[in-house]
Design a protein around this motif. Structure first.
Motif, short mmCIF file in Angstrom:
data_model
loop_
_atom_site.label_atom_id
_atom_site.label_comp_id
_atom_site.label_asym_id
_atom_site.label_seq_id
_atom_site.Cartn_x
_atom_site.Cartn_y
_atom_site.Cartn_z
N GLY A 105 0.80 -1.21 0.00
CA GLY A 105 0.00 0.00 0.00
C GLY A 105 0.84 1.26 0.00
O GLY A 105 2.03 1.25 -0.32
N GLU A 106 0.20 2.38 0.39
CA GLU A 106 0.86 3.67 0.41
C GLU A 106 0.96 4.21 1.83
O GLU A 106 0.15 3.88 2.69
CB GLU A 106 0.11 4.68 -0.46
N VAL A 118 4.70 2.37 -0.01
CA VAL A 118 5.60 2.03 1.09
C VAL A 118 6.88 1.37 0.57
O VAL A 118 7.98 1.67 1.03
CB VAL A 118 4.90 1.11 2.09
N ILE A 119 6.75 0.49 -0.41
CA ILE A 119 7.93 -0.21 -0.93
C ILE A 119 8.90 0.77 -1.57
O ILE A 119 10.13 0.63 -1.44
CB ILE A 119 7.51 -1.32 -1.93
N ASP A 120 8.37 1.80 -2.25
CA ASP A 120 9.24 2.84 -2.82
C ASP A 120 9.92 3.64 -1.73
O ASP A 120 11.09 4.04 -1.86
CB ASP A 120 8.44 3.77 -3.73
N LEU A 121 9.20 3.88 -0.64
CA LEU A 121 9.76 4.63 0.48
C LEU A 121 10.89 3.83 1.13
O LEU A 121 11.95 4.40 1.47
CB LEU A 121 8.66 4.92 1.50
N PHE A 163 23.83 12.48 12.43
CA PHE A 163 24.57 12.79 11.21
C PHE A 163 23.66 13.12 10.03
O PHE A 163 24.12 13.16 8.89
CB PHE A 163 25.48 11.61 10.85
N SER A 164 22.37 13.34 10.29
CA SER A 164 21.40 13.73 9.25
C SER A 164 21.41 12.74 8.09
O SER A 164 21.49 13.12 6.92
CB SER A 164 21.70 15.14 8.74
N LEU A 165 21.34 11.46 8.42
CA LEU A 165 21.28 10.40 7.42
C LEU A 165 19.87 9.83 7.40
O LEU A 165 19.39 9.28 8.39
CB LEU A 165 22.29 9.29 7.76
N ASP A 166 19.19 9.97 6.28
CA ASP A 166 17.79 9.60 6.17
C ASP A 166 17.68 8.13 5.77
O ASP A 166 17.52 7.79 4.60
CB ASP A 166 17.11 10.50 5.13
N GLY A 167 17.76 7.22 6.76
CA GLY A 167 17.72 5.79 6.49
C GLY A 167 16.51 5.12 7.09
O GLY A 167 15.56 5.77 7.54
N LEU A 168 16.55 3.78 7.13
CA LEU A 168 15.42 3.01 7.61
C LEU A 168 15.20 3.20 9.11
O LEU A 168 14.05 3.13 9.57
CB LEU A 168 15.63 1.53 7.30
N GLY A 169 16.26 3.38 9.87
CA GLY A 169 16.10 3.61 11.30
C GLY A 169 15.29 4.84 11.59
O GLY A 169 14.34 4.82 12.38
N LEU A 170 15.64 5.93 10.94
CA LEU A 170 14.91 7.19 11.13
C LEU A 170 13.50 7.08 10.56
O LEU A 170 12.55 7.62 11.12
CB LEU A 170 15.67 8.33 10.46
N ALA A 178 4.35 -2.57 7.38
CA ALA A 178 5.05 -3.07 6.19
C ALA A 178 6.53 -3.29 6.47
O ALA A 178 7.10 -4.33 6.11
CB ALA A 178 4.86 -2.10 5.02
N THR A 179 7.17 -2.32 7.12
CA THR A 179 8.59 -2.48 7.44
C THR A 179 8.80 -3.60 8.45
O THR A 179 9.79 -4.34 8.37
CB THR A 179 9.18 -1.17 7.98
#
Length: 371
Positions: A121-122, A130-133, A314-321, A337-338
């Motif tokens: 979904g979205e 969500v998968i694109d995110l 460190f302003s890293l936009d990853g899965l944790g954030l 989803a995650t």
């Protein structure tokens, strides 16, 4: 072995079902939700810890609320904090948009059916699948998790072996002191120290403070891109590897010490084998089994859950954030989803780890054991 793999794959189904079911039930009793999130934004009472998402949602729903000026119906609005004064039809439309107009069991069954088909979904608030995110945030988490694991294992295993061979010597004592200090220092606190020292905080300005690559990354040559990539990753990876480095070093040392004291080592030495042949020809294979057993947990932890504070600092936009923001902002589409994706990957990695046992030590045969 084939039968064992099939049994393990079949166990994926109840395991994933249990994880999703428990998480779904907990969310049903958790205070707040996406509907309350939108209401809080409309009424100006939103105090979310993350402002990026809220900035994207106010415009989407604000115009709808302005078009709804009827008096609130108590039976509808009483279910949501702060809904008094809003049109009940608008509240119902929000429920339909987020899927809360259906019974919980029906929503859970529909979610599982979609996830089986890898239809996630979205996002509720980002207007993106969500998968694109997840794929958008994946490069940061892959970089942190992969290189942190390689660094910690690449240093910890040789260091642990050296400590085991020199057990009780000065080298063992002072390296143990360094390891204990490293284990005691929180990763995020060490990250702040590195920024102060090397990222323009108070002393040296040697490393960048934010992002995975520089702004002009696309215009660089391949050698420059590689240098720039690792230049940005140096401080975050060192911060994350500190605790893992300490744990793996001591685990390696204790594992090798346990094997060195066994009878087969005495027999190998009595046959005239050199210490190097004994250590790497006999001890290494047996001692490394416990290290391999901890690899999936270390990698999954670093890859998915261990980098929230480091990514933020460190302003890293990853899965944790992303996961943290999704929970704070009640973006359940992303949360579930995650959770499903990470749980499935964790099960697969653990299966691969078990199969690796048989490659390192052929004496282990999981196919002859009951699951």
């Amino acid at each position: 072995m084939i039968a064992y793999i099939i049994r393990r794959l079949l166990l994926f189904v109840p395991t994933l079902f249990g994880i999703m079911a428990i998480s779904f039930v907990i969310v049903q009793f958790a205070p707040g939700g996406p509907v309350e999130r939108v209401i809080a934004q409309l009424t100006g009472s939103d105090v979310s810890a993350t402002a990026r998402i809220s900035g994207q949602t106010g415009g989407d729903f604000g115009s709808q609320q302005q078009a709804q000026t009827s008096a609130a119906d108590q039976s509808v609005t009483s279910r949501y904090r702060g809904a008094q004064g809003l049109d009940p039809e608008f509240i119902k439309e929000l429920e339909r948009q987020f899927g809360f107009d259906r019974p919980p069991l029906e929503r859970f069954g529909l979610m599982l059916w979609n996830y089986i088909r890898f239809d996630f979904g979205e996002s509720y608030f980002r207007d993106i699948p969500v998968i694109d995110l997840v794929l958008e945030k994946m490069p940061v988490s892959i970089s942190l998790g992969l290189w942190m694991t390689f660094l910690s294992y690449g240093i910890s295993i040789p260091l642990g072996i050296a400590k085991a061979v020199r057990d009780g010597t000065r080298f063992d004592v002072w390296t143990s002191g360094v390891i204990i200090i490293g284990y005691a220092i929180p990763g995020f606190l060490f990250a702040v120290l590195l920024i102060i020292l090397f990222a323009g905080g108070s002393y040296f300005d040697l490393f960048p403070l934010r992002g995975l690559v520089s702004d002009d990354f696309d215009s660089m040559s391949w050698p420059e891109k590689i240098v720039d990539y690792f230049w940005h990753l140096t401080l975050p990876i060192i911060s994350m590897a500190l605790g893992a480095f300490a744990t793996t070093s001591l685990l390696t040392k204790n594992s090798f010490l346990d094997e060195i004291r066994k009878q087969y080592v005495v027999t190998a030495r009595a046959k005239g084998l050199s210490e190097r042949q004994v250590l790497y020809g006999h001890v290494f294979r047996n001692a490394m089994l416990i290290i391999i057993a901890g690899f999936p947990g270390a990698f999954i932890g670093a890859f998915f859950a261990g980098s929230v504070l480091i990514e933020t600092i460190f302003s890293l936009d990853g899965l944790g954030l992303l996961g943290f923001e999704s929970v704070i902002n009640r973006d359940y589409a992303v949360v579930f989803a995650t959770l499903y994706i990470f749980s499935l990957l964790g099960l697969v990695v653990n299966l691969i780890s078990d199969l690796t046992y048989t490659w390192i030590d052929p004496r282990i045969d999981f196919g002859r054991r009951d699951v």
